[in-house]
Write a protein that holds these residues in place. Sequence first.
Motif, short mmCIF file in Angstrom:
data_model
loop_
_atom_site.label_atom_id
_atom_site.label_comp_id
_atom_site.label_asym_id
_atom_site.label_seq_id
_atom_site.Cartn_x
_atom_site.Cartn_y
_atom_site.Cartn_z
N VAL A 1 0.84 -1.20 0.00
CA VAL A 1 0.00 0.00 0.00
C VAL A 1 0.88 1.25 0.00
O VAL A 1 0.65 2.19 -0.76
N ARG A 2 1.90 1.26 0.84
CA ARG A 2 2.77 2.44 0.93
C ARG A 2 3.58 2.62 -0.36
O ARG A 2 3.68 3.71 -0.89
N TYR A 3 4.15 1.54 -0.88
CA TYR A 3 4.98 1.61 -2.08
C TYR A 3 4.19 2.12 -3.28
O TYR A 3 4.67 2.94 -4.05
N ALA A 4 2.96 1.64 -3.42
CA ALA A 4 2.13 2.01 -4.58
C ALA A 4 1.36 3.32 -4.38
O ALA A 4 0.69 3.78 -5.29
N GLY A 5 1.42 3.91 -3.18
CA GLY A 5 0.69 5.16 -2.92
C GLY A 5 -0.82 4.99 -3.00
O GLY A 5 -1.53 5.92 -3.39
N LEU A 6 -1.31 3.83 -2.59
CA LEU A 6 -2.74 3.54 -2.75
C LEU A 6 -3.65 4.42 -1.90
O LEU A 6 -4.77 4.73 -2.30
N LEU A 7 -3.17 4.85 -0.73
CA LEU A 7 -4.03 5.68 0.12
C LEU A 7 -4.27 7.05 -0.51
O LEU A 7 -5.34 7.63 -0.33
N ASP A 8 -3.30 7.57 -1.26
CA ASP A 8 -3.51 8.83 -1.97
C ASP A 8 -4.68 8.70 -2.95
O ASP A 8 -5.57 9.55 -2.99
N ASP A 9 -4.65 7.62 -3.72
CA ASP A 9 -5.72 7.40 -4.70
C ASP A 9 -7.06 7.14 -4.02
O ASP A 9 -8.09 7.66 -4.43
N PHE A 10 -7.04 6.33 -2.99
CA PHE A 10 -8.27 5.93 -2.32
C PHE A 10 -8.95 7.10 -1.61
O PHE A 10 -10.17 7.26 -1.67
N THR A 11 -8.16 7.93 -0.92
CA THR A 11 -8.73 9.03 -0.15
C THR A 11 -8.87 10.32 -0.93
O THR A 11 -9.60 11.22 -0.52
N GLY A 12 -8.14 10.45 -2.03
CA GLY A 12 -8.13 11.71 -2.78
C GLY A 12 -7.28 12.77 -2.09
O GLY A 12 -7.36 13.95 -2.43
N LEU A 13 -6.46 12.37 -1.13
CA LEU A 13 -5.60 13.28 -0.38
C LEU A 13 -4.15 12.82 -0.52
O LEU A 13 -3.90 11.66 -0.81
#
Length: 135
Positions: free
Chosen positions: A12-24
Amino acid sequence: IGEDEQGVLTQVRYAGLLDDFTGLEAYHLTSHLRFRVRGREAELDDLYVSEDENGGHHALAVEAKGDGETLNRNQLIRNTRGIENKSQYPDSVRTLAVKLHEGDIYLFEFDVHEQDGKDRVDMDRVWKYEFGQEG
């Protein structure tokens, strides 16, 4: 990368998934944050912070589960309440979970709220991320 909690958090951290998921833009702050909530010990798997376009600050409380592990409602509540109880907590706490299942990553967002004097957990949304196969 393993199929356990640490493996899914790494992906999750490597792919930056939280940025995409949260829009932040999500910035990793710490892992394995321990605290007490209502006299019980809790451990948050990952804590991210972010700022929205209006200058609001948000804590992203992340619970992780590997393949074959189950998300726990009480853990989600304790994680959320634990961050909310911090003396300098942000404008909001967003309760997130990541789960590895059969090679795919599922991201969840929950609404943790009080209703009739009891903590409730409602699922806001789920997102499935499939890693592409190189060929």
